[in-house]
Design a protein around this motif. Sequence first.
Motif, PDB file in Angstrom:
ATOM      1  N   LYS A 144       0.915  -1.133   0.079  1.00  0.00           N
ATOM      2  CA  LYS A 144       0.161   0.041   0.097  1.00  0.00           C
ATOM      3  C   LYS A 144       0.903   1.216   0.128  1.00  0.00           C
ATOM      4  O   LYS A 144       0.370   2.226  -0.480  1.00  0.00           O
ATOM      5  CB  LYS A 144      -0.825  -0.021   1.208  1.00  0.00           C
ATOM      6  CG  LYS A 144      -1.955  -1.036   1.128  1.00  0.00           C
ATOM      7  CD  LYS A 144      -2.737  -1.011   2.761  1.00  0.00           C
ATOM      8  CE  LYS A 144      -3.560  -1.805   2.706  1.00  0.00           C
ATOM      9  NZ  LYS A 144      -4.477  -1.903   4.084  1.00  0.00           N
ATOM     10  N   LEU A 145       1.926   1.168   0.605  1.00  0.00           N
ATOM     11  CA  LEU A 145       2.772   2.321   0.821  1.00  0.00           C
ATOM     12  C   LEU A 145       4.068   2.520  -0.102  1.00  0.00           C
ATOM     13  O   LEU A 145       4.853   3.296  -0.121  1.00  0.00           O
ATOM     14  CB  LEU A 145       3.406   1.999   2.153  1.00  0.00           C
ATOM     15  CG  LEU A 145       2.383   2.175   3.311  1.00  0.00           C
ATOM     16  CD1 LEU A 145       2.818   1.864   4.755  1.00  0.00           C
ATOM     17  CD2 LEU A 145       1.726   3.721   3.384  1.00  0.00           C
ATOM     18  N   SER A 150       8.166   9.718   0.370  1.00  0.00           N
ATOM     19  CA  SER A 150       9.115  10.026   1.739  1.00  0.00           C
ATOM     20  C   SER A 150       9.327   8.527   2.274  1.00  0.00           C
ATOM     21  O   SER A 150       8.892   7.592   1.738  1.00  0.00           O
ATOM     22  CB  SER A 150       8.257  10.699   2.766  1.00  0.00           C
ATOM     23  OG  SER A 150       7.123  10.147   3.103  1.00  0.00           O
ATOM     24  N   ASP A 151      10.320   8.633   3.126  1.00  0.00           N
ATOM     25  CA  ASP A 151      10.722   7.296   3.855  1.00  0.00           C
ATOM     26  C   ASP A 151       9.448   6.783   4.556  1.00  0.00           C
ATOM     27  O   ASP A 151       8.630   7.649   5.386  1.00  0.00           O
ATOM     28  CB  ASP A 151      11.864   7.386   4.866  1.00  0.00           C
ATOM     29  CG  ASP A 151      13.170   7.790   3.908  1.00  0.00           C
ATOM     30  OD1 ASP A 151      13.283   7.522   3.035  1.00  0.00           O
ATOM     31  OD2 ASP A 151      14.187   8.355   4.607  1.00  0.00           O
ATOM     32  N   ILE A 152       9.301   5.614   4.625  1.00  0.00           N
ATOM     33  CA  ILE A 152       8.182   4.783   5.464  1.00  0.00           C
ATOM     34  C   ILE A 152       8.394   4.929   7.029  1.00  0.00           C
ATOM     35  O   ILE A 152       9.613   4.312   7.111  1.00  0.00           O
ATOM     36  CB  ILE A 152       7.852   3.510   4.742  1.00  0.00           C
ATOM     37  CG1 ILE A 152       7.515   3.351   3.391  1.00  0.00           C
ATOM     38  CG2 ILE A 152       6.821   2.843   5.741  1.00  0.00           C
ATOM     39  CD1 ILE A 152       7.097   2.065   2.829  1.00  0.00           C
ATOM     40  N   THR A 153       7.690   5.439   7.768  1.00  0.00           N
ATOM     41  CA  THR A 153       7.700   5.288   9.091  1.00  0.00           C
ATOM     42  C   THR A 153       7.159   4.280   9.819  1.00  0.00           C
ATOM     43  O   THR A 153       6.349   3.535   9.169  1.00  0.00           O
ATOM     44  CB  THR A 153       7.315   6.694   9.799  1.00  0.00           C
ATOM     45  OG1 THR A 153       6.090   6.902   9.530  1.00  0.00           O
ATOM     46  CG2 THR A 153       8.007   7.945   9.102  1.00  0.00           C
TER      47      THR A 153
END
Length: 225
Positions: A144-145, A150-153
Amino acid sequence: MNAAKHIAIIMDGNGRWAELQGKKRVKGHEAGAKIVKEITTYCSNNEEIERLTLYAFSTENWKRPRLEVEFLMKLLDNYLKNELEVYLKNNVRFEPIGDIRAFSKSLQKTIITVQEKTAHCDGLVQSLALNYGAQDEIVRAVNKLRHTESDITAQMLSNALDCNHNVDMLIRTGGDKRLSNFLLWQAAYAELFFVDTLWPDFSIKELEKIIKKFKKVERRFGGLK
């Protein structure tokens, strides 16, 4: 004192319970469904408990004998249809987790219908993990991401999971001491309780004893108190 806001249960031992009584394994699943109702009703009347997540059918359970799987599908369909009135009476919101696309269209419809008809309930949230595996859940969340710039948190990943609520207390019945691919992310700091009781013999009294033990545990979450 700890609050058991989110309780998760691996309901193990249905088949063995039936076999020990000389019955077919499906009879154990029928008996187990009755305990689901009892435990859910109890939790709905306990103001401290906000969520109850039950491991009903895993991504690995498809490996079981075909007739047993077919019975489990029918049992789930009947359970949800019969329990809708009970959910509404007890103000319980039903929220399935897992990838239900693998189920028949009719079963998917039942699951979605019960979810929609209980959406307004603001008491206990009961989640049944259906065609659920924590590794599969995490992979689906990552997909999904994957186009995120941006970086995934950790928070982003948590929000993309089927369930983004941390587990306080995880119980496994049936004697085995493993998580079996259940809520691996959400149970990172859960208190774990493994009991020998087979699920059809599990009782409200035993749950109350476990909750009492949980309240006395010192939870540090990696820090110092």
